[in-house]
Design an enzyme around this catalytic site. Structure first.
Site, PDB file in Angstrom:
ATOM      1  N   SER A  14       0.835  -1.202   0.000  1.00 24.40           N
ATOM      2  CA  SER A  14       0.000   0.000   0.000  1.00 24.40           C
ATOM      3  C   SER A  14       0.867   1.248   0.000  1.00 24.40           C
ATOM      4  O   SER A  14       0.625   2.193  -0.753  1.00 24.40           O
ATOM      5  CB  SER A  14      -0.928   0.006   1.220  1.00 24.40           C
ATOM      6  OG  SER A  14      -1.886  -1.020   1.129  1.00 24.40           O
ATOM      7  N   GLU A  15       1.886   1.283   0.860  1.00 25.90           N
ATOM      8  CA  GLU A  15       2.820   2.400   0.884  1.00 25.90           C
ATOM      9  C   GLU A  15       4.224   1.942   1.235  1.00 25.90           C
ATOM     10  O   GLU A  15       4.423   0.912   1.898  1.00 25.90           O
ATOM     11  CB  GLU A  15       2.378   3.482   1.885  1.00 25.90           C
ATOM     12  CG  GLU A  15       1.296   4.407   1.400  1.00 25.90           C
ATOM     13  CD  GLU A  15      -0.061   4.071   1.978  1.00 25.90           C
ATOM     14  OE1 GLU A  15      -1.016   4.818   1.712  1.00 25.90           O
ATOM     15  OE2 GLU A  15      -0.170   3.069   2.693  1.00 25.90           O
ATOM     16  N   THR A  16       5.183   2.728   0.783  1.00 23.45           N
ATOM     17  CA  THR A  16       6.601   2.566   1.097  1.00 23.45           C
ATOM     18  C   THR A  16       7.134   3.941   1.478  1.00 23.45           C
ATOM     19  O   THR A  16       6.769   4.940   0.855  1.00 23.45           O
ATOM     20  CB  THR A  16       7.367   2.012  -0.108  1.00 23.45           C
ATOM     21  OG1 THR A  16       6.855   0.722  -0.455  1.00 23.45           O
ATOM     22  CG2 THR A  16       8.858   1.897   0.182  1.00 23.45           C
TER      23      THR A  16
END
Length: 307
Positions: A46-48
């Site tokens: 979903s996010e980094t």
């Protein structure tokens, strides 16, 4: 070749394989934006996040946040998870019981507090979010219902508005009458593109006050397919404005300080629990916080030619 190390954590959970996955590059330095985006796409979480020195001396770290398709100005689970990794790795030094730092994100300074357990391990992470901005309300409930694959009555029965709220990032909040309706929800991107693209943010948050777990206040789901996130198991950036929405529309009893627990990710098999804190004075919201726990899962590295 340069080796870029990252850590993998599950956020808004105390157990492995729950919550929302996050990759953190704690010593990213000044990587090119296109390389950070490529790494986020390669990891496909979903996010980094990528951590570097702040540009403003009042802040402690600069944190840039990427979905597989775009950079975000602020997000909740990446902020909480990044603080957990930095404190666990010793980049953030604790005081007697906690540590306080400022993250520099796209919306400005985000204050973060890390509480440690008796063994000195980071336990609870709390982020403070910008104060809410309430946007437009949608009157075309039929179109919203079609987008979510539910009947309009599942929305109108709540007596609550379909409304955009932002604490840094705007989300469309859609109340649903019960768990049965929220479980049937399927986001239809074709309807969003055809009928709602110009009036609805690409991030849509549905919720009901009927919950599965004792102690929870609200059951939630979030969809953002245009950012490469078909469904998100834990959305801290939406949880702050969710709490503001619930306070503003008297979904919860009025009080100077309100504390809520949002359960999310259950339909995905990744249960998440997000603590929301709302403070208000004379009917005005004065402070918004989101907090939770994390679980360390592992580490890895990339070898890249350009960095």
């Amino acid at each position: 070749m340069r080796k870029l190390n990252y850590r993998l954590v599950d956020v808004f959970t105390s157990r492995a394989f729950g919550g929302n996955q996050l990759a953190v590059f704690p010593e990213a330095g000044e990587l090119p934006t296109q390389l950070m985006q490529a790494l986020a796409r390669e990891l496909n979480l979903s996010e980094t996040t990528f951590v570097s020195a702040p540009r403003d001396a009042q802040n402690d770290f600069r944190v840039r946040i990427f979905t597989p398709l775009a950079e975000l100005p602020m997000a909740g689970h990446p902020t909480v998870g990044t603080a957990y990794v930095l404190s666990r790795e010793g980049f953030i030094k604790r005081g007697e019981t906690d540590a306080r730092v400022n993250f520099e994100e796209g919306v400005g300074t985000i204050p973060v507090t890390i509480e440690f357990d008796e063994a000195g391990v980071p336990d609870w992470i709390q982020m403070q979010q910008p104060l809410p901005v309430f946007g437009p309300r949608l009157t075309d409930v039929e179109a919203v219902a079609e987008m979510l694959s539910v009947e309009a009555e599942a929305i109108t029965a709540t007596g609550l508005p379909v409304e955009v709220v932002s604490c840094g990032v705007p989300f469309l909040f859609v109340p649903l009458k019960n768990l049965e309706a929220i479980r049937r929800t399927r986001f239809r991107l074709d309807v969003w593109e055809r009928a709602l693209r110009d009036v609805v943010p690409p991030e849509v948050f549905v919720f009901t006050t009927e919950v599965e777990h004792a102690g929870s206040s609200v059951h939630s789901r979030m969809f953002a397919p245009t950012f490469g996130i078909n469904e998100d198991p834990a959305t801290g950036g939406a949880s702050g404005p969710l709490g503001c929405y619930m306070v503003k529309h008297a979904v919860v009893a009025a009080a100077q300080a309100v504390e809520l627990i949002s359960e999310q990710g259950i339909e995905m098999g990744r249960p998440s629990f997000i603590k929301i804190g709302i403070e208000q004075r004379d009917g005005e919201i004065t402070r918004v916080t989101v907090s939770g726990q994390c679980r360390f899962m592992g580490a890895g590295y990339f070898e890249v030619e350009q960095a």
